[in-house]
Structures are given as C-alpha cells and as structure tokens.
Scaffold this motif. Structure first.
Motif, PDB file in Angstrom:
ATOM      1  N   PHE A  44      -3.966  14.493  -8.090  1.00 48.70           N
ATOM      2  CA  PHE A  44      -4.908  13.648  -7.093  1.00 48.70           C
ATOM      3  C   PHE A  44      -4.805  12.405  -7.358  1.00 48.70           C
ATOM      4  N   GLY A  45      -5.094  11.485  -6.351  1.00 48.17           N
ATOM      5  CA  GLY A  45      -4.932  10.342  -6.818  1.00 48.17           C
ATOM      6  C   GLY A  45      -6.280   9.190  -5.966  1.00 48.17           C
ATOM      7  N   LYS A  46      -6.387   8.165  -6.136  1.00 48.62           N
ATOM      8  CA  LYS A  46      -7.378   7.449  -5.277  1.00 48.62           C
ATOM      9  C   LYS A  46      -6.708   6.658  -4.581  1.00 48.62           C
ATOM     10  N   ASP A  47      -6.742   6.212  -3.109  1.00 50.52           N
ATOM     11  CA  ASP A  47      -5.967   5.191  -2.408  1.00 50.52           C
ATOM     12  C   ASP A  47      -6.729   3.829  -2.497  1.00 50.52           C
ATOM     13  N   SER A  48      -6.265   2.850  -1.921  1.00 49.42           N
ATOM     14  CA  SER A  48      -6.697   1.544  -2.165  1.00 49.42           C
ATOM     15  C   SER A  48      -8.264   1.533  -1.576  1.00 49.42           C
ATOM     16  N   SER A  49      -8.744   2.464  -0.886  1.00 49.20           N
ATOM     17  CA  SER A  49     -10.175   2.472  -0.420  1.00 49.20           C
ATOM     18  C   SER A  49     -11.113   3.451  -1.369  1.00 49.20           C
ATOM     19  N   GLY A  50     -10.320   3.914  -2.377  1.00 47.71           N
ATOM     20  CA  GLY A  50     -11.109   4.837  -3.284  1.00 47.71           C
ATOM     21  C   GLY A  50     -11.137   6.249  -2.979  1.00 47.71           C
ATOM     22  N   GLU A  78       0.653  -1.219   0.004  1.00 44.99           N
ATOM     23  CA  GLU A  78       0.049  -0.099  -0.053  1.00 44.99           C
ATOM     24  C   GLU A  78       0.728   1.156  -0.074  1.00 44.99           C
ATOM     25  N   LEU A  79       2.250   1.029   0.078  1.00 46.50           N
ATOM     26  CA  LEU A  79       3.075   2.375   0.114  1.00 46.50           C
ATOM     27  C   LEU A  79       4.013   2.175  -1.036  1.00 46.50           C
ATOM     28  N   VAL A  80       4.672   3.572  -1.374  1.00 46.21           N
ATOM     29  CA  VAL A  80       5.758   3.533  -2.112  1.00 46.21           C
ATOM     30  C   VAL A  80       6.816   4.585  -1.740  1.00 46.21           C
ATOM     31  N   SER A  81       7.930   4.463  -2.445  1.00 42.65           N
ATOM     32  CA  SER A  81       8.821   5.532  -1.926  1.00 42.65           C
ATOM     33  C   SER A  81       9.131   6.483  -3.126  1.00 42.65           C
ATOM     34  N   ILE A  82       9.172   7.758  -3.057  1.00 34.10           N
ATOM     35  CA  ILE A  82       9.261   8.671  -4.217  1.00 34.10           C
ATOM     36  C   ILE A  82      10.432   9.364  -3.916  1.00 34.10           C
ATOM     37  N   VAL A  83      11.309   9.517  -5.049  1.00 37.24           N
ATOM     38  CA  VAL A  83      12.600   9.919  -5.057  1.00 37.24           C
ATOM     39  C   VAL A  83      12.503  11.245  -5.894  1.00 37.24           C
ATOM     40  N   PHE A  84      12.995  12.300  -5.407  1.00 40.43           N
ATOM     41  CA  PHE A  84      12.794  13.605  -6.209  1.00 40.43           C
ATOM     42  C   PHE A  84      14.179  13.815  -6.930  1.00 40.43           C
ATOM     43  N   LYS A  85      14.094  13.843  -8.197  1.00 39.06           N
ATOM     44  CA  LYS A  85      15.254  13.917  -9.264  1.00 39.06           C
ATOM     45  C   LYS A  85      15.823  15.355  -9.163  1.00 39.06           C
ATOM     46  N   LYS A 111       5.892  10.304   5.218  1.00 37.90           N
ATOM     47  CA  LYS A 111       6.989  11.069   6.012  1.00 37.90           C
ATOM     48  C   LYS A 111       8.176  11.184   4.998  1.00 37.90           C
ATOM     49  N   LYS A 112       9.128  11.926   5.582  1.00 35.91           N
ATOM     50  CA  LYS A 112      10.601  11.883   4.577  1.00 35.91           C
ATOM     51  C   LYS A 112      11.177  10.851   5.066  1.00 35.91           C
ATOM     52  N   ILE A 113      12.019  10.284   4.052  1.00 32.26           N
ATOM     53  CA  ILE A 113      12.591   8.983   4.321  1.00 32.26           C
ATOM     54  C   ILE A 113      14.240   9.316   4.647  1.00 32.26           C
ATOM     55  N   ASN A 114      14.731  10.245   3.658  1.00 32.72           N
ATOM     56  CA  ASN A 114      16.090  10.766   3.408  1.00 32.72           C
ATOM     57  C   ASN A 114      15.937  12.045   2.949  1.00 32.72           C
ATOM     58  N   GLU A 115      17.138  12.795   2.574  1.00 29.74           N
ATOM     59  CA  GLU A 115      16.986  14.129   2.120  1.00 29.74           C
ATOM     60  C   GLU A 115      16.536  14.272   0.644  1.00 29.74           C
ATOM     61  N   ASN A 116      16.399  13.294  -0.102  1.00 30.22           N
ATOM     62  CA  ASN A 116      15.666  13.483  -1.549  1.00 30.22           C
ATOM     63  C   ASN A 116      14.611  12.698  -1.668  1.00 30.22           C
ATOM     64  N   SER A 117      13.856  11.809  -0.739  1.00 33.13           N
ATOM     65  CA  SER A 117      13.007  10.727  -0.909  1.00 33.13           C
ATOM     66  C   SER A 117      11.995  10.913   0.380  1.00 33.13           C
ATOM     67  N   ILE A 118      10.565  10.450  -0.133  1.00 36.43           N
ATOM     68  CA  ILE A 118       9.664  10.240   0.889  1.00 36.43           C
ATOM     69  C   ILE A 118       8.874   9.186   0.855  1.00 36.43           C
ATOM     70  N   LEU A 119       8.301   8.739   1.868  1.00 33.88           N
ATOM     71  CA  LEU A 119       7.486   7.482   1.804  1.00 33.88           C
ATOM     72  C   LEU A 119       5.987   7.775   1.837  1.00 33.88           C
ATOM     73  N   ALA A 120       5.047   7.350   0.754  1.00 31.47           N
ATOM     74  CA  ALA A 120       3.704   7.835   0.572  1.00 31.47           C
ATOM     75  C   ALA A 120       2.891   6.738   0.263  1.00 31.47           C
ATOM     76  N   LYS A 121       1.433   6.983   0.592  1.00 28.49           N
ATOM     77  CA  LYS A 121       0.598   6.001   0.148  1.00 28.49           C
ATOM     78  C   LYS A 121       0.554   5.669  -1.410  1.00 28.49           C
ATOM     79  N   LYS A 122       0.306   4.540  -1.558  1.00 28.48           N
ATOM     80  CA  LYS A 122       0.237   4.348  -3.240  1.00 28.48           C
ATOM     81  C   LYS A 122      -1.066   4.523  -3.726  1.00 28.48           C
ATOM     82  N   VAL A 123      -1.195   5.300  -4.742  1.00 30.83           N
ATOM     83  CA  VAL A 123      -2.630   5.785  -5.278  1.00 30.83           C
ATOM     84  C   VAL A 123      -2.711   5.355  -6.848  1.00 30.83           C
TER      85      VAL A 123
END
Ligand code: TMP
Ligand code: ASP
Length: 245
Positions: free
Chosen positions: A181-187, A23-30, A73-85
């Motif tokens: 915007f996105g839809k989470d696992s519950s819509g 249900e989660l992803v990590s997102i890295v800012f380039k 939350k922020k995981i490190n200086e250039n990435s975050i943890l987020a809900k998968k949508v």
C-alpha cells in the motif's frame, strides 16, 4: 533528459519512471524473477507482458469493486500509468491456506485450510531480509499509524473476498498473496504495486491425480516447471472469463 523518462526507482521486478504530471508515474514490468531475497535470479522472456496484463485486469476488477488503488490504465503491453504514491514499507500477506513460510515457522501442515484468513506483516527491507513484524513493532518503527493499519487490514480482507471468488470461477484456488500500500498526494491509503503470480499462490483446481499444481512463482522458487506456461494459463483464463462477461 526528458522529465517523462526520468527513472525514479528500479526494483527487482519493476521500474518506475516519472511522468510530465508530477502526480503520476509509469511502471514497467520486467522479465526478471528473483526468489529468496534475490539469491536466486532468472530472466523469463515474456513475464513482464504477462504480469502487466494479469495485474491490469485484477486492478480493473478491484476498482469496479470500489477498492482504492494507484492504477489508472495500461500504457502498452508491459507498462501501466499509476498515481505516484509514497510506499508504506510493509508487505501485507494474506493467507487462506497454510503454505510457504507459515509452515516453516509453525507446525501447521502445508495445505491446511485456515479457519479464517490470516494477515501477516513483513518489514519491506531487503537488508534485513523482510522480517515478520508485530503490530507493536510497526508502531515502534513508525511505519504507519494505528488507524492506517486498521484500514489496510480492512481493504486486504475485502480484496481477498473479491479475488477468492474470482479465481474460483477460473478454477483456481487463491492460497495466499502479498500486497503493498502507499499514500497518495492527499495522504489517502491506496493499494499500490501489482497483483500477479509473482506475488500470490494460485493452485489449479483441475488437479492431475490429486497432485497440486502451482501456477505461480513457486514454479521458479521450487523448480516446479515452466513459469511462462503457468503465467500464460492464468492470463488466458482471466481473458477468456472477461471475454464472456
Ligand atoms: P511466504 O509463504 O514465502 O511468506 O509467501 C507468502 C506470499 O507472499 C506468497 O504468495 C508469495 C508472496 N511473497 C511475495 O510476494 N514477496 C516476497 O518477498 C515473499 C517472501 C512472498
Ligand atoms: N521478493 C522475493 C525476493 O526478494 C522473492 C519471493 O520469494 O517472492 O527475491
């Protein structure tokens, strides 16, 4: 390959990786920047770290104000943890002041204060060059149902009220911004993507000789000066403000 590191999607400014929790992803800012549908490209060392910092602080502020978002939350200086949508393929632009494409497509003078905020929708489709949409076209293309579109507009106006006031405290004018915007696992419809100077226009209110100074990606789009200097200024003003509150 470790499932945690599986690349799900690489966009122009971010990369999305799977997480061991589905249900989660990590997102890295380039560090990459693009403009005019990637016709113009450049890498700015340090942009990813700055946008991650700015966006994380903005999302924290929005969450405190009860805006539903993907941000965890922020995981490190250039990435975050987020809900998968599942991203809704509509770029939602809110404008307080006329600038950019609104002035190219109408005869409104750049810099005109709009009587009320304007929301424009664009089709998130690089092959088609992100064309402007109408509500009827949104429903024709089945991009989202009417109730969902109404919810998106309400959240966008609310975000504008929160952020216009916040940036004013930092001596910045929030001219316009783009949300996704996105839809989470519950819509549920939640704010996704990022909020950074890559996707908004911020003008410095400490004007020099009455000349508007852009502290956002217009620096790169229109060759207006050092991009990292502008993004660092935004990040510093936010950090100083948070430090005092
Ligand atoms: P525009 O005036 O070019 O339509 O841009 C309006 C706002 O949307 C501005 O803050 C920049 C942002 N934006 C994006 O984030 N991505 C895009 O692809 C475009 C065209 C604009
Ligand atoms: N998103 C645009 C691009 O595709 C850049 C922009 O003008 O913000 O390059």
């Amino acid at each position: 390959m470790d499932k945690k590191c599986e690349l799900i999607y690489e966009g122009k400014a971010k990369i999305i990786f799977a997480n061991e929790n589905p249900e989660l992803v990590s997102i890295v800012f380039k560090d990459d920047a693009t403009a005019f549908n990637a016709k113009k490209k450049q890498t700015f060392k340090g942009k990813g770290i700055l946008n991650c910092s700015i966006s994380s602080n903005i999302f924290d502020l929005l969450i405190k104000n009860k805006i539903p978002t993907h941000y965890i939350k922020k995981i490190n200086e250039n990435s975050i943890l987020a809900k998968k949508v599942e991203i809704i393929p509509i770029e939602v632009v809110l404008r307080n002041i006329a600038y950019g494409s609104l002035c190219r497509q109408t005869d409104i003078e750049p810099g005109t204060n709009l009587k009320q905020p304007l929301i424009d929708f664009y089709y998130k489709n690089d092959n088609l060059n992100d064309p402007l949409l109408t509500s009827d076209r949104i429903f024709l293309l089945d991009l989202i149902e009417a109730e969902g579109l109404q919810k998106i507009k309400e959240i966008t106006y609310k975000i504008n009220n929160i952020l216009k006031d916040f940036f004013l405290e930092l001596n910045l004018t929030l001219v316009d911004f783009k949300l996704e915007f996105g839809k989470d696992s519950s819509g549920q419809i939640i704010l996704a993507d990022e909020f950074s100077p890559d996707n908004c226009r911020l003008w410095d209110r400490n004007t020099k000789n009455g000349k508007i100074e852009s502290l956002d990606k217009d620096r790169f789009r229109n060759d207006l000066g050092d991009l990292i200097e502008a993004y660092s200024e935004i990040d510093n003003r936010i950090n100083n403000f948070i430090g005092f509150t």
